[in-house]
Design a protein around this motif. Structure first.
Motif, PDB file in Angstrom:
ATOM      1  N   GLU A  52       0.827  -1.215   0.000  1.00 48.84           N
ATOM      2  CA  GLU A  52       0.000   0.000   0.000  1.00 48.84           C
ATOM      3  C   GLU A  52       0.860   1.264   0.000  1.00 48.84           C
ATOM      4  OE1 GLU A  52      -1.584  -3.423   1.998  1.00 48.84           O
ATOM      5  OE2 GLU A  52      -0.136  -2.053   2.893  1.00 48.84           O
TER       6      GLU A  52
ATOM      7  N   GLU B  10       1.380   5.082   1.411  1.00 44.65           N
ATOM      8  CA  GLU B  10       1.107   5.564   2.766  1.00 44.65           C
ATOM      9  C   GLU B  10       1.483   7.025   2.926  1.00 44.65           C
ATOM     10  OE1 GLU B  10       1.835   4.161   7.378  1.00 44.65           O
ATOM     11  OE2 GLU B  10       3.070   3.271   5.818  1.00 44.65           O
TER      12      GLU B  10
ATOM     13  N   GLY C 289       4.028   2.303  -2.662  1.00 40.68           N
ATOM     14  CA  GLY C 289       4.003   0.906  -2.257  1.00 40.68           C
ATOM     15  C   GLY C 289       5.357   0.239  -2.417  1.00 40.68           C
TER      16      GLY C 289
ATOM     17  N   LYS D  77      -3.185   4.489   4.819  1.00 43.72           N
ATOM     18  CA  LYS D  77      -2.745   3.692   3.679  1.00 43.72           C
ATOM     19  C   LYS D  77      -3.950   2.986   3.084  1.00 43.72           C
ATOM     20  CE  LYS D  77      -0.874   0.218   6.841  1.00 43.72           C
ATOM     21  NZ  LYS D  77       0.314  -0.527   7.218  1.00 43.72           N
ATOM     22  N   TRP D  78      -3.827   2.569   1.806  1.00 45.91           N
ATOM     23  CA  TRP D  78      -5.001   2.084   1.094  1.00 45.91           C
ATOM     24  C   TRP D  78      -4.638   1.149  -0.042  1.00 45.91           C
ATOM     25  CZ3 TRP D  78      -2.856   6.816   1.291  1.00 45.91           C
ATOM     26  CH2 TRP D  78      -2.271   7.292   0.124  1.00 45.91           C
ATOM     27  N   LYS D  79      -5.649   0.387  -0.474  1.00 46.36           N
ATOM     28  CA  LYS D  79      -5.592  -0.446  -1.673  1.00 46.36           C
ATOM     29  C   LYS D  79      -6.668   0.099  -2.612  1.00 46.36           C
ATOM     30  CE  LYS D  79      -4.347  -4.646   0.773  1.00 46.36           C
ATOM     31  NZ  LYS D  79      -4.753  -5.998   1.109  1.00 46.36           N
TER      32      LYS D  79
END
Length: 133
Positions: A73, A75, A105, A125-127
């Motif tokens: 991910e 961030e 990432g 953080k993310w997908k």
């Protein structure tokens, strides 16, 4: 509540969609260990993200949440209080309130409290991918 393992939190795609509204810090129970308290405000999917997590960490002087690490991910990390140093992609930067880190990432990164008071930072953080329409 999101599981905090070795002071880290993973975005959880199978969790319920993040609700609209405000999460009050006083309503959260911290996780964490070794001089680090981790508060998870949100962890789940959104209308536009497959999974995301965001929260706050308080790191005692001389401590790090964990060794520098990498994850898939992206961030952001925002310093709210205290002083420290952030390692990101091989570069170490001294940071204080208002500093913001971005790491793509799988880039090695970490943070250490080098000050004399607790270091507080917020992280997110993310997908990507659509989970809810």
């Amino acid at each position: 509540m999101s599981q905090v393992i070795r002071n880290t939190v993973k975005p959880t795609a199978d969790a319920p969609k993040c609700p609209d509204g405000v999460v009050d810090l006083s309503k959260l129970t911290p996780g964490g260990e070794n001089g680090v308290s981790v508060f998870v405000h949100y962890n789940g999917s959104t209308d536009q993200l497959k999974a995301m997590c965001t929260g706050m960490a308080v790191v005692q002087p001389g401590r790090s949440p964990h060794e520098p690490h990498r994850h898939p991910e992206e961030e952001f990390l925002i310093i709210a209080d205290g002083n420290g140093e952030i390692e990101c992609d091989g570069k170490t930067t001294q940071v204080g309130p208002g500093a913001v880190m971005y790491c793509a990432g799988n880039i090695l990164h970490g943070i250490t409290n080098t000050g004399k008071v607790p270091l507080t930072f917020y992280w997110s953080k993310w997908k990507i991918g659509r989970a809810h329409v």
